[in-house]
Write a protein that holds these residues in place. Structure first.
Motif, PDB file in Angstrom:
ATOM      1  N   THR A   1      41.412  46.545  31.003  1.00 53.43           N
ATOM      2  CA  THR A   1      40.205  47.268  31.394  1.00 53.43           C
ATOM      3  C   THR A   1      39.917  47.006  32.867  1.00 53.43           C
ATOM      4  OG1 THR A   1      38.841  45.398  30.698  1.00 53.43           O
ATOM      5  CG2 THR A   1      39.196  47.157  29.091  1.00 53.43           C
ATOM      6  N   PRO A   2      39.237  47.943  33.505  1.00 55.93           N
ATOM      7  CA  PRO A   2      38.981  47.780  34.944  1.00 55.93           C
ATOM      8  C   PRO A   2      37.887  46.760  35.210  1.00 55.93           C
ATOM      9  CG  PRO A   2      37.967  49.789  34.144  1.00 55.93           C
ATOM     10  CD  PRO A   2      38.750  49.239  32.990  1.00 55.93           C
ATOM     11  N   SER A   3      37.985  46.147  36.371  1.00 59.04           N
ATOM     12  CA  SER A   3      36.959  45.212  36.823  1.00 59.04           C
ATOM     13  C   SER A   3      36.969  45.224  38.350  1.00 59.04           C
ATOM     14  CB  SER A   3      37.224  43.803  36.291  1.00 59.04           C
ATOM     15  OG  SER A   3      38.477  43.319  36.770  1.00 59.04           O
ATOM     16  N   VAL A   4      36.103  44.435  38.939  1.00 58.33           N
ATOM     17  CA  VAL A   4      36.097  44.298  40.399  1.00 58.33           C
ATOM     18  C   VAL A   4      36.243  42.814  40.717  1.00 58.33           C
ATOM     19  CG1 VAL A   4      34.745  46.364  40.831  1.00 58.33           C
ATOM     20  CG2 VAL A   4      33.578  44.177  40.466  1.00 58.33           C
ATOM     21  N   THR A   5      36.786  42.534  41.874  1.00 59.17           N
ATOM     22  CA  THR A   5      36.967  41.142  42.273  1.00 59.17           C
ATOM     23  C   THR A   5      35.612  40.458  42.389  1.00 59.17           C
ATOM     24  OG1 THR A   5      37.008  41.832  44.606  1.00 59.17           O
ATOM     25  CG2 THR A   5      39.128  41.606  43.476  1.00 59.17           C
ATOM     26  N   GLU A   6      35.619  39.152  42.188  1.00 56.30           N
ATOM     27  CA  GLU A   6      34.365  38.405  42.157  1.00 56.30           C
ATOM     28  C   GLU A   6      33.806  38.112  43.535  1.00 56.30           C
ATOM     29  OE1 GLU A   6      35.116  34.944  39.873  1.00 56.30           O
ATOM     30  OE2 GLU A   6      35.396  36.038  37.964  1.00 56.30           O
ATOM     31  N   ASP A   7      34.603  38.320  44.565  1.00 54.52           N
ATOM     32  CA  ASP A   7      34.083  38.057  45.910  1.00 54.52           C
ATOM     33  C   ASP A   7      33.231  39.230  46.369  1.00 54.52           C
ATOM     34  OD1 ASP A   7      35.870  40.059  46.611  1.00 54.52           O
ATOM     35  OD2 ASP A   7      37.424  38.653  47.220  1.00 54.52           O
TER      36      ASP A   7
ATOM     37  N   VAL B   1      38.764  46.983  43.410  1.00 53.52           N
ATOM     38  CA  VAL B   1      39.137  47.389  42.060  1.00 53.52           C
ATOM     39  C   VAL B   1      40.299  46.524  41.574  1.00 53.52           C
ATOM     40  CG1 VAL B   1      40.076  49.272  40.659  1.00 53.52           C
ATOM     41  CG2 VAL B   1      38.328  49.749  42.394  1.00 53.52           C
ATOM     42  N   GLN B   2      40.182  46.066  40.312  1.00 51.39           N
ATOM     43  CA  GLN B   2      41.215  45.213  39.738  1.00 51.39           C
ATOM     44  C   GLN B   2      41.539  45.680  38.329  1.00 51.39           C
ATOM     45  OE1 GLN B   2      40.400  41.040  40.034  1.00 51.39           O
ATOM     46  NE2 GLN B   2      42.169  40.416  38.812  1.00 51.39           N
ATOM     47  N   LEU B   3      42.819  45.787  38.030  1.00 50.13           N
ATOM     48  CA  LEU B   3      43.309  46.089  36.692  1.00 50.13           C
ATOM     49  C   LEU B   3      44.316  45.016  36.326  1.00 50.13           C
ATOM     50  CD1 LEU B   3      43.765  49.948  37.035  1.00 50.13           C
ATOM     51  CD2 LEU B   3      42.230  48.825  35.425  1.00 50.13           C
ATOM     52  N   SER B   4      43.991  44.236  35.301  1.00 50.26           N
ATOM     53  CA  SER B   4      44.801  43.075  34.955  1.00 50.26           C
ATOM     54  C   SER B   4      44.852  42.155  36.177  1.00 50.26           C
ATOM     55  CB  SER B   4      46.194  43.500  34.502  1.00 50.26           C
ATOM     56  OG  SER B   4      46.946  42.389  34.037  1.00 50.26           O
ATOM     57  N   ASP B   5      46.046  41.776  36.621  1.00 50.75           N
ATOM     58  CA  ASP B   5      46.165  40.896  37.788  1.00 50.75           C
ATOM     59  C   ASP B   5      46.340  41.665  39.085  1.00 50.75           C
ATOM     60  OD1 ASP B   5      46.025  38.661  36.143  1.00 50.75           O
ATOM     61  OD2 ASP B   5      48.200  38.646  35.795  1.00 50.75           O
ATOM     62  N   THR B   6      46.338  42.975  38.998  1.00 51.34           N
ATOM     63  CA  THR B   6      46.602  43.812  40.178  1.00 51.34           C
ATOM     64  C   THR B   6      45.298  44.191  40.864  1.00 51.34           C
ATOM     65  OG1 THR B   6      48.582  44.730  39.144  1.00 51.34           O
ATOM     66  CG2 THR B   6      47.662  45.926  41.027  1.00 51.34           C
ATOM     67  N   ILE B   7      45.223  43.885  42.148  1.00 49.48           N
ATOM     68  CA  ILE B   7      44.067  44.269  42.964  1.00 49.48           C
ATOM     69  C   ILE B   7      44.486  45.413  43.866  1.00 49.48           C
ATOM     70  CG2 ILE B   7      42.443  43.511  44.733  1.00 49.48           C
ATOM     71  CD1 ILE B   7      42.716  40.669  43.618  1.00 49.48           C
ATOM     72  N   PHE B   8      43.732  46.487  43.832  1.00 52.95           N
ATOM     73  CA  PHE B   8      44.028  47.651  44.674  1.00 52.95           C
ATOM     74  C   PHE B   8      43.222  47.528  45.963  1.00 52.95           C
ATOM     75  CE2 PHE B   8      45.205  48.952  40.466  1.00 52.95           C
ATOM     76  CZ  PHE B   8      46.360  49.689  40.660  1.00 52.95           C
ATOM     77  N   VAL B   9      43.960  47.320  47.054  1.00 54.57           N
ATOM     78  CA  VAL B   9      43.324  47.069  48.352  1.00 54.57           C
ATOM     79  C   VAL B   9      42.994  48.405  49.008  1.00 54.57           C
ATOM     80  CG1 VAL B   9      43.587  45.988  50.611  1.00 54.57           C
ATOM     81  CG2 VAL B   9      44.663  44.958  48.593  1.00 54.57           C
ATOM     82  N   PRO B  10      41.724  48.640  49.342  1.00 52.74           N
ATOM     83  CA  PRO B  10      41.353  49.928  49.936  1.00 52.74           C
ATOM     84  C   PRO B  10      41.780  50.041  51.394  1.00 52.74           C
ATOM     85  CG  PRO B  10      39.446  48.495  49.851  1.00 52.74           C
ATOM     86  CD  PRO B  10      40.563  47.761  49.159  1.00 52.74           C
TER      87      PRO B  10
END
Length: 621
Positions: free
Chosen positions: A219-225, A230-239
């Motif tokens: 499920t989607p989430s956002v980094t805690e910082d 946007v984060q899906l599993s361990d993958t962070i999508f850098v804008p």
């Protein structure tokens, strides 16, 4: 330690000055945005050179082709679309994306309406006359829970609303795509903000990817910082932000990423709409896949230039539904397969990369500054090839690092070193001229045979001079005073000799050997030699005045002049060469000069014959 460091700094002074300056120049040039177009073109070339990838089997495209339009008309009416959606949903796909604007009912053509009402009269009572399939389609919108429609969010008057039922259910994705200045699609939104409602709207690509990943427990989430990426599993999508990679300034509103297009001709498996409606494909083809429905008919002009577009070669344009399919594939492949995103370096590392290229160009040009032209050019070609190779290998690993700026930095730095060396050569030439005349320097530096060993026979006039009694003077004085005397004396003599275009072949302590006619021969060589000798004797008056002021002994000079045939040219070896003269006439001139007394000029008969009796002399020996 400090002396060694200072020597190294002086040795590499060219690079230490040129590389930072070149990097700053490229920075200023890049800030103007003029490099963005070529930089994006280089990125496109990397896409096309990248090894082909396999088809992403997780995605199926249902294309509404030219044949579909000819058979069913345009736009596809609600009844047919509902039937197609029903058959697709029966195959249990993970997600369905309807990349077709559908904000209004679309009735079938009039003849079809008449036939429909004739066969099913109850439709006339149950539905408005012009919307016989709309109710069915609307119900399917509600029933198919993994169906996502589209809306155009940006564009002001060009906004297109989503299907009302899907909007009510919150199953709408934005199909907006940000184009670059050259019209190509390289970026995609993950989400953007509706300028009217100020609500965040997911893109259709991200919406479908989330539905596809739900069975995987992702499920989607956002980094805690504070960045909240946007984060899906361990993958962070850098804008992407304005100025990243090879970009200059661009509108970076919304959450934008690079589209990592799959580089092959048939990106996704595709079936046509009529194949579904006519039962030519089994419902099993849709199972566990993300199905995207959109126009592939060229007449509808829903096609875009992408990095893979090459006019006249293979893929020229890509349909909009395939672009969105690439976005879905990009997200799924990154999360599930570990396929790389396309990321950019922090600004500090980008400038370090450009500075490294400037160091490379300047360093090779400096190290090989005395090599032949072919070697210098080869060095720069190899350096440029290395920069291109590193950029390409980085791209294969998912990093877009600048290519044109480092190449420019390398080239400009190399040219600056060449210009610096050329300027230094001018300074060296001036310094060299203190040891040889301008004519000799020009012969050595500017003619192909200037440095070749050997010589030629030539008739020249030779002048030699020497101070009388200088040996005894030098024995009585400290070496520093002797050197001062010589410098004052030789400076005055050199000025007189230069004024009459004589070539100073050698300083031998207090003696001088001067050539008239080598390396440049003139008709009045003998006349100028005699005039020079007189000027040298006259200059002794000023020299002795300085001697008196410094409390040093006065000087007297004798001069001998002779004309004859000698061999002039480069004497020595490849390691050590001297421009000089060889022959008995040189020895004769020295003997004549040895008979002179202070203030006297002795001239041979051969020289007098050359001056046509224009010289008056007070005696003959």
């Amino acid at each position: 330690m400090w002396d060694k460091l200072r020597q190294q700094i002086w040795r590499w002074r060219g690079i230490l000055a040129i590389a930072p300056t070149t990097t700053l120049l490229v920075f200023l040039l890049r800030a103007t945005g003029v490099l963005q177009g070529p930089e994006l073109a280089a990125l496109d070339m990397f896409f096309r050179l990248r090894p082909a990838e396999s088809i992403d089997e997780r995605i199926l495209v249902v294309g509404i082709s030219e044949a579909d339009l000819q058979q069913y008309g345009h736009p596809i009416n609600d009844k047919l679309l509902a039937e197609a959606l029903r058959r697709i949903a029966a195959g249990e796909p993970r997600a369905i994306g309807l990349d077709i604007y559908r904000d209004l009912p679309v009735p079938p053509p009039y003849p079809q309406i008449v036939e429909m009402f004739r066969q099913q009269p109850q439709l006339l009572r149950e539905n408005p006359p012009l919307e016989p399939g709309y109710a069915e389609l609307t119900q399917l919108y509600r029933d198919i829970e993994n169906l996502i429609g589209i809306a155009k969010i940006t564009g002001g008057l060009e906004r297109v609303a989503p299907p009302p039922v899907l909007a009510e259910l919150g199953r709408v994705g934005a199909n907006d795509l940000p184009r670059d200045k050259d019209g190509r699609l390289r970026r995609a939104f993950l989400y953007l903000t509706d300028p009217q409602s100020e609500e965040v709207v997911l893109s259709i690509g991200l919406h479908l990817a989330i539905l596809h990943l739900e069975p995987e427990g992702i499920t989607p989430s956002v980094t805690e910082d504070e960045r909240q990426w946007v984060q899906l599993s361990d993958t962070i999508f850098v804008p992407l932000s304005s100025g990243d990679g090879g970009y200059g300034a661009f509108d970076d509103r919304g959450y934008q990423i690079f589209i990592n297009y799959r580089n092959n001709g048939q990106t996704f498996e595709t079936v046509e709409l009529r194949d579904i409606l006519e039962g030519h494909v089994s419902s099993d083809i849709f199972f566990d896949r993300t199905v995207m429905i959109g126009h592939t008919a060229e007449s509808l002009k829903d096609f875009f230039d992408t990095p893979l577009s090459i006019q006249g070669q293979g893929i020229e344009k890509t349909s909009g539904v395939e672009v969105h399919a690439n976005v879905v594939s990009h997200i799924l492949s990154t999360v599930l397969d570990g396929r790389s995103q396309i990321l950019t370096l922090p600004n500090v590392l980008e400038w370090a990369w450009i500075f490294f290229a400037a160091i490379s160009g300047a360093g090779l040009a400096w190290i090989w500054r005395y090599s032949d032209r072919a070697m210098r050019l080869l060095g720069q070609i190899l350096s440029g090839t290395l920069i291109i190779g590193i950029s390409y290998l980085a791209f294969l690993q998912g990093w877009w690092i600048p290519l044109l700026p480092p190449l420019l930095a390398q080239g400009i730095a190399a040219l600056c070193v060449v210009a610096y060396v050329a300027r230094s050569a001018i300074d060296i030439r001036h310094t060299f001229s203190r040891y040889l005349t301008d004519e000799v320097v020009a012969t050595i530096l500017e003619t192909p045979e200037g440095l070749s060993l050997g010589g030629e026979r030539r008739k020249i006039t030779i002048l030699t001079s020497d101070l009388r009694g200088f040996t005894s003077i030098s024995e009585r004085l400290p070496p520093e005073d002797v050197l001062s005397i010589l410098n004052i004396y030789l400076e005055a003599m050199a000025d007189a000799i230069t004024a009459y275009q004589g070539t100073i072949d050698e300083f031998m302590g207090d003696g001088i050997l001067v050539l008239f006619g080598a390396p440049t021969q003139r008709e009045d060589d003998a006349e100028r030699a005699i005039a020079c000798a007189i000027a040298m004797q006259q200059a002794m008056t000023e020299v002795n005045q300085k001697m008196t002021e410094l409390d040093l002994p006065t000087l007297e000079m004798g001069i001998g002049i002779n004309t004859g045939e000698v061999v002039v040219g480069n004497i020595g070896s490849l390691k050590r060469t001297k421009y000089g003269v060889v022959g008995s006439q040189v020895n004769l001139t020295y003997r004549i000069e040895s008979y002179t007394v202070g203030g006297q000029i002795l001239v041979t008969e051969s020289t007098l014959e050359e001056v046509d009796n224009i010289v008056e002399f007070d005696g003959e020996e």
